[in-house]
Design a protein around this motif. Structure first.
Motif, PDB file in Angstrom:
ATOM      1  N   GLU A  60       0.843  -1.214   0.000  1.00 39.06           N
ATOM      2  CA  GLU A  60       0.000   0.000   0.000  1.00 39.06           C
ATOM      3  C   GLU A  60       0.865   1.246   0.000  1.00 39.06           C
ATOM      4  OE1 GLU A  60      -3.506   2.165   2.644  1.00 39.06           O
ATOM      5  OE2 GLU A  60      -2.943   0.096   3.120  1.00 39.06           O
ATOM      6  N   ILE A  61       0.480   2.223  -0.817  1.00 35.34           N
ATOM      7  CA  ILE A  61       1.104   3.545  -0.790  1.00 35.34           C
ATOM      8  C   ILE A  61       0.187   4.454   0.020  1.00 35.34           C
ATOM      9  CG2 ILE A  61       1.856   5.527  -2.166  1.00 35.34           C
ATOM     10  CD1 ILE A  61       2.350   3.556  -4.485  1.00 35.34           C
ATOM     11  N   LEU A  62       0.691   4.995   1.099  1.00 34.04           N
ATOM     12  CA  LEU A  62      -0.131   5.840   1.965  1.00 34.04           C
ATOM     13  C   LEU A  62      -0.373   7.197   1.289  1.00 34.04           C
ATOM     14  CD1 LEU A  62       1.532   4.952   5.386  1.00 34.04           C
ATOM     15  CD2 LEU A  62      -0.553   4.010   4.387  1.00 34.04           C
ATOM     16  N   PRO A  63      -1.448   7.904   1.672  1.00 35.37           N
ATOM     17  CA  PRO A  63      -1.776   9.185   1.019  1.00 35.37           C
ATOM     18  C   PRO A  63      -0.586  10.145   1.006  1.00 35.37           C
ATOM     19  CG  PRO A  63      -3.549   8.517   2.481  1.00 35.37           C
ATOM     20  CD  PRO A  63      -2.433   7.545   2.713  1.00 35.37           C
ATOM     21  N   ARG A  64      -0.411  10.811  -0.143  1.00 36.53           N
ATOM     22  CA  ARG A  64       0.721  11.727  -0.326  1.00 36.53           C
ATOM     23  C   ARG A  64       0.359  13.138   0.136  1.00 36.53           C
ATOM     24  NH1 ARG A  64       1.919   9.412  -6.420  1.00 36.53           N
ATOM     25  NH2 ARG A  64       3.285   7.677  -5.775  1.00 36.53           N
ATOM     26  N   LYS A  65       1.299  13.760   0.839  1.00 38.16           N
ATOM     27  CA  LYS A  65       1.160  15.172   1.203  1.00 38.16           C
ATOM     28  C   LYS A  65       1.282  16.044  -0.039  1.00 38.16           C
ATOM     29  CE  LYS A  65       3.840  18.661   3.695  1.00 38.16           C
ATOM     30  NZ  LYS A  65       4.933  18.886   4.660  1.00 38.16           N
ATOM     31  N   ASN A  66       2.216  15.680  -0.919  1.00 39.25           N
ATOM     32  CA  ASN A  66       2.394  16.354  -2.206  1.00 39.25           C
ATOM     33  C   ASN A  66       3.162  15.422  -3.135  1.00 39.25           C
ATOM     34  OD1 ASN A  66       5.110  16.551  -1.378  1.00 39.25           O
ATOM     35  ND2 ASN A  66       4.923  18.691  -0.777  1.00 39.25           N
ATOM     36  N   GLU A  67       3.253  15.826  -4.394  1.00 42.08           N
ATOM     37  CA  GLU A  67       3.957  15.026  -5.407  1.00 42.08           C
ATOM     38  C   GLU A  67       4.675  15.991  -6.340  1.00 42.08           C
ATOM     39  OE1 GLU A  67       2.814  12.228  -9.221  1.00 42.08           O
ATOM     40  OE2 GLU A  67       1.465  12.217  -7.491  1.00 42.08           O
ATOM     41  N   LEU A  68       5.988  15.953  -6.322  1.00 43.45           N
ATOM     42  CA  LEU A  68       6.782  16.847  -7.164  1.00 43.45           C
ATOM     43  C   LEU A  68       7.038  16.199  -8.515  1.00 43.45           C
ATOM     44  CD1 LEU A  68       7.187  18.164  -4.374  1.00 43.45           C
ATOM     45  CD2 LEU A  68       9.528  18.636  -5.028  1.00 43.45           C
ATOM     46  N   VAL A  69       7.021  17.035  -9.559  1.00 37.77           N
ATOM     47  CA  VAL A  69       7.314  16.559 -10.902  1.00 37.77           C
ATOM     48  C   VAL A  69       8.820  16.502 -11.109  1.00 37.77           C
ATOM     49  CG1 VAL A  69       7.020  17.035 -13.365  1.00 37.77           C
ATOM     50  CG2 VAL A  69       5.143  17.471 -11.776  1.00 37.77           C
ATOM     51  N   ARG A  70       9.507  17.565 -10.719  1.00 44.77           N
ATOM     52  CA  ARG A  70      10.963  17.594 -10.809  1.00 44.77           C
ATOM     53  C   ARG A  70      11.523  18.169  -9.531  1.00 44.77           C
ATOM     54  NH1 ARG A  70      14.937  18.317 -15.275  1.00 44.77           N
ATOM     55  NH2 ARG A  70      16.829  18.983 -14.281  1.00 44.77           N
ATOM     56  N   PRO A  71      12.258  17.394  -8.754  1.00 45.70           N
ATOM     57  CA  PRO A  71      12.520  15.969  -8.954  1.00 45.70           C
ATOM     58  C   PRO A  71      11.275  15.147  -8.670  1.00 45.70           C
ATOM     59  CG  PRO A  71      13.327  16.656  -6.812  1.00 45.70           C
ATOM     60  CD  PRO A  71      12.847  17.903  -7.496  1.00 45.70           C
ATOM     61  N   ALA A  72      11.170  13.971  -9.289  1.00 46.06           N
ATOM     62  CA  ALA A  72      10.022  13.091  -9.061  1.00 46.06           C
ATOM     63  C   ALA A  72      10.136  12.539  -7.646  1.00 46.06           C
ATOM     64  CB  ALA A  72      10.002  11.966 -10.083  1.00 46.06           C
TER      65      ALA A  72
END
Length: 293
Positions: A60-72
């Protein structure tokens, strides 16, 4: 068992579990079916296959606070961008692009100027005057004689921080000062005779410092794509313009070609850095050209 992905290579994910160390894991096929790719920085649940061999599966991947494109990367609390005051000279446009990119992704930025041992007091004050108004915390350090490193450690404490910057500015050397000695793994390269740093970091990877403190080291960069935004919105990402919004002759003033512009008047009088304003106009024109095609 819960942990954080610190590295991903060829379908294997290395998950740091605070009390147990690092597990080599595969991701279950369910993520592929959902078109979800695990990212460095993801907090995950794993099923342990072997405690002795430290292997498992990500379930399971827990909920993300954020997700950056660069850097991934995911779950980043802040970014620290490192530039040398000299050797190599500062690429101001690149620095301003980085601040813009992080601000666009809602990640606070700390600007860390290295090599103060090679700089005069006037140059340090000049850089302060440019960047202390842009909404970022600004640090001045010397990795050579370890000045300012305690302040860096305080800022990193209990956070996951992206560490970025061009090659040759001392980023990998800083990483090695931050990491516990047994994890001192970053190669360091000097600056070549033509003034470019030798590329030393080859992939994004998170390193565990202590407790809940992690740093995400990223490849040295020489150019950055600007975010896909409307040129009309760019002015809202230059914090020093904010006190002058609504004081121009025209509503919605872009602060570029319009007469009676409060921002341009502030640049002329020294209220806004001419160096930062130059970056703004360069990026504005780039966004304008992009929308034509």
């Amino acid at each position: 068992m819960q942990g954080k992905i610190i590295k991903g290579i060829a379908g294997f994910y290395y998950v740091h579990v605070e009390t147990c160390g690092v597990y080599e894991c595969k991701a279950k096929g369910i993520f592929r079916n959902r078109k979800v790719k695990p990212l460095v920085g993801d907090n995950v649940l794993i099923d342990v296959i072997s405690k002795e061999e430290c292997t498992g599966n990500i379930i399971e991947i827990l909920p993300r606070k954020n997700e950056l494109v660069r850097p991934a990367a995911a779950n980043i609390d802040q970014a620290m961008v490192v530039f040398a005051i000299t050797q190599p000279d500062i690429n101001f446009n690149l620095l301003d692009r980085f601040i813009l990119m992080m601000d666009y992704q809602k990640v606070p930025t700390i600007i860390c100027f290295n090599k103060i041992d090679l700089a005069g007091h006037e140059e340090i004050e000049r850089l302060k005057s440019i960047y202390e108004k842009c909404g970022c915390q600004v640090l001045f350090i010397s990795i050579y004689d370890e000045k300012g490193i305690e302040q860096v450690m305080d800022i990193l404490n209990d956070r996951t921080t992206v560490l970025a910057g061009p090659s040759g500015v001392g980023k990998s050397s800083l990483t090695n000062l931050i990491l516990p000695k047994e994890e001192d793994v970053m190669e360091t390269g000097g600056v070549s005779r033509i003034g470019r740093g030798r590329h030393t970091t080859r992939h994004s990877e998170i390193f565990h410092v202590s407790g809940k403190t992690y740093i995400c080291d990223t490849p040295g960069f020489t150019s950055l794509m600007i975010p896909d935004m409307e040129k009309e919105n760019l002015r809202f990402y230059f914090s020093e313009f904010e006190p002058y919004e609504g004081k121009c002759r025209f509503n919605g003033c872009m602060h570029v070609n319009e007469p009676d512009c409060a921002v341009k008047e502030a640049v002329s009088s020294g209220g806004i850095s001419g160096r930062r304003y130059q970056s703004y106009t360069e990026i504005y024109k780039e966004l304008k050209e992009q929308k034509k095609y």
